[in-house]
Design a protein around this motif. Structure first.
Motif, mmCIF file in Angstrom:
data_model
loop_
_atom_site.group_PDB
_atom_site.id
_atom_site.type_symbol
_atom_site.label_atom_id
_atom_site.label_comp_id
_atom_site.label_asym_id
_atom_site.label_seq_id
_atom_site.Cartn_x
_atom_site.Cartn_y
_atom_site.Cartn_z
ATOM 1 N N VAL A 185 -11.290 -0.449 -1.435
ATOM 2 C CA VAL A 185 -9.963 0.083 -1.741
ATOM 3 C C VAL A 185 -9.299 0.664 -0.504
ATOM 4 O O VAL A 185 -9.859 1.544 0.148
ATOM 5 C CB VAL A 185 -10.065 1.176 -2.832
ATOM 6 N N TYR A 186 -8.131 0.139 -0.189
ATOM 7 C CA TYR A 186 -7.399 0.597 0.993
ATOM 8 C C TYR A 186 -6.301 1.596 0.615
ATOM 9 O O TYR A 186 -5.667 1.462 -0.431
ATOM 10 C CB TYR A 186 -6.749 -0.586 1.700
ATOM 11 N N SER A 187 -6.109 2.596 1.486
ATOM 12 C CA SER A 187 -5.004 3.548 1.319
ATOM 13 C C SER A 187 -4.219 3.617 2.625
ATOM 14 O O SER A 187 -4.797 3.535 3.709
ATOM 15 C CB SER A 187 -5.534 4.947 1.032
ATOM 16 N N VAL B 122 -4.263 2.340 7.938
ATOM 17 C CA VAL B 122 -4.841 2.442 6.596
ATOM 18 C C VAL B 122 -6.290 2.908 6.695
ATOM 19 O O VAL B 122 -6.897 2.835 7.760
ATOM 20 C CB VAL B 122 -4.809 1.085 5.838
ATOM 21 N N LEU C 153 0.820 -1.217 0.000
ATOM 22 C CA LEU C 153 0.000 0.000 0.000
ATOM 23 C C LEU C 153 0.853 1.266 0.000
ATOM 24 O O LEU C 153 0.371 2.345 -0.346
ATOM 25 C CB LEU C 153 -0.943 0.002 1.216
ATOM 26 N N SER D 134 -10.147 2.922 4.275
ATOM 27 C CA SER D 134 -10.740 2.223 3.139
ATOM 28 C C SER D 134 -11.965 2.961 2.622
ATOM 29 O O SER D 134 -12.589 3.743 3.332
ATOM 30 C CB SER D 134 -11.150 0.809 3.545
ATOM 31 N N GLY E 11 0.690 2.967 -3.272
ATOM 32 C CA GLY E 11 -0.598 3.348 -3.853
ATOM 33 C C GLY E 11 -1.711 2.445 -3.371
ATOM 34 O O GLY E 11 -1.470 1.318 -2.952
ATOM 35 N N GLU E 12 -2.926 2.953 -3.426
ATOM 36 C CA GLU E 12 -4.074 2.234 -2.918
ATOM 37 C C GLU E 12 -4.394 0.999 -3.762
ATOM 38 O O GLU E 12 -4.154 0.993 -4.966
ATOM 39 C CB GLU E 12 -5.289 3.167 -2.889
ATOM 40 N N THR E 13 -4.893 -0.024 -3.097
ATOM 41 C CA THR E 13 -5.402 -1.233 -3.762
ATOM 42 C C THR E 13 -6.352 -1.980 -2.860
ATOM 43 O O THR E 13 -6.632 -1.545 -1.752
ATOM 44 C CB THR E 13 -4.317 -2.297 -4.063
ATOM 45 N N THR F 233 -2.132 5.486 5.543
ATOM 46 C CA THR F 233 -2.146 6.821 6.170
ATOM 47 C C THR F 233 -0.716 7.257 6.475
ATOM 48 O O THR F 233 0.225 6.468 6.352
ATOM 49 C CB THR F 233 -2.930 6.797 7.494
ATOM 50 N N ARG G 31 2.639 4.931 7.028
ATOM 51 C CA ARG G 31 3.951 5.103 6.405
ATOM 52 C C ARG G 31 5.057 5.144 7.439
ATOM 53 O O ARG G 31 6.101 4.517 7.288
ATOM 54 C CB ARG G 31 3.984 6.434 5.624
ATOM 55 N N GLU H 214 -6.780 -1.166 9.654
ATOM 56 C CA GLU H 214 -7.724 -0.051 9.620
ATOM 57 C C GLU H 214 -8.114 0.353 11.042
ATOM 58 O O GLU H 214 -8.155 1.538 11.378
ATOM 59 C CB GLU H 214 -8.973 -0.423 8.809
#
Lengths: 180, 180
Positions: free
Chosen positions: A69-71, A54, A11, A56, A14-16, A73, A77, A49
């Motif tokens: 879709v997860y991103s 992350v 992740l 979503s 990039g988001e997936t 935060t 990072r 989450e």
DNA sequence: TCGCACATGTAACGTGTTACATGATTAG
DNA sequence: CTAATCATGTAACACGTTACATGTGCGA
């Protein structure tokens, strides 16, 4: 390195979706040194989450199941990067073929020959997969690890081809025997 | 391949104790492609005995804890050999270093350099260990798998030495930074 | 005298796999 | 028409690790 970390790593770029993370970990660039199944990825994402690493969002699609879709935060990072400062755990390598080879002298030559051929085949498939990935547009570090994997895999192939006969010669020369 | 199988494999060549099986699986010939801890070996041996695949006898020692010496039975031999006719499961390889390398561009160069040096060191230690084993009196199949392992490990070492600078060059060139 | 090697074992815990449940679309 | 791909998720289970408990003798 657990599935949690792998999710975070993927992740990072990039988001997936969970579905896609599994794909990347079994077919993509990560496949060489890691592997994960749905049963571990989905719970890991849910936990990430909860912990705020992350976020979503659900994307409806026509005729297809909705994707989640997860991103990553900022916290996510930082947590990943911080973990990379920790001492590395040793590699783990489990290879059933070597156990098999260890007992080649007790087994029929036809079987030994067959298993070596299968292994060469599997290594070759793996090499092709990585070679295909190399064609793509990669970051320099991605390329570096891919090259490392390829070098290693090609060496395996070379060794197996050059030394397979020695192992077969150690096996039981059974007159007429079908391998399984 | 589980710990049960490893125990059986080691006992195939002669009786030993749980303590010794662990040693062989972490320092011996098997160490290259397998690893097991007491917590899995002792229960596995107990189960194998229940199932009649091994037998045990207790050997008292002066000033030392008693050792429980396990021997494989005929059934045990057959079970192991039969299992080697089954299709092989794929190798599993987990390498945290490659994950680290993947993120080299986000990390300080000093840290990257340090970790590569450590890895080369670890590989070298592993190579030395296998080279020492090669001096010993080995069966041909043992020698074959050891040579396989050595070839692979030496290739890793070579690759790392030849390409380490490339990876360091991709890292963050922080002016003055101590790696941890 | 400190810690390692010898030696066995258990319990708690973590972690991941397999199989199941659900269901539409598309390519062969 | 059959199988694969897309897509998420849970529950049961397998498997293994870590830490703990116990105790002596020997070498640095």
């Amino acid at each position: 390195m657990n599935v949690r970390t792998i999710c975070l790593a993927i992740l990072f770029d990039g988001e997936t979706t969970g579905y896609d993370i599994r794909k990347q970990s079994t077919e993509g660039e990560y496949a060489y040194f890691v592997e994960a199944s749905y049963g571990s990825i989905y719970p890991a994402l849910a936990k990430l989450e909860q912990d705020g690493l992350v976020t979503s969002r659900v994307e409806e699609q026509k005729g297809r199941p909705a994707r989640k879709v997860y991103s990553i935060t900022e916290t996510g990072r930082r947590v990943l990067l911080d973990s990379l400062f920790e001492p590395l755990v040793d590699d783990s390598y489990r290879c059933e073929f070597l156990l098999f080879a260890r007992f080649a002298s007790e087994l029929p030559a036809a079987l030994v020959e067959k298993r070596i051929a299968e292994r060469i085949c599997a290594v070759e498939a793996h090499v092709s997969n990585l070679e295909e990935l190399e064609e793509r547009d990669l970051k320099p570090t991605e390329r570096w690890i891919l090259d490392y994997g390829l070098a290693s895999l090609r060496q395996h192939r070379k060794y197996l081809i050059e030394h397979k006969d020695e192992l077969v010669a150690l096996a039981q020369p059974e007159a007429a025997q079908a391998a399984q």
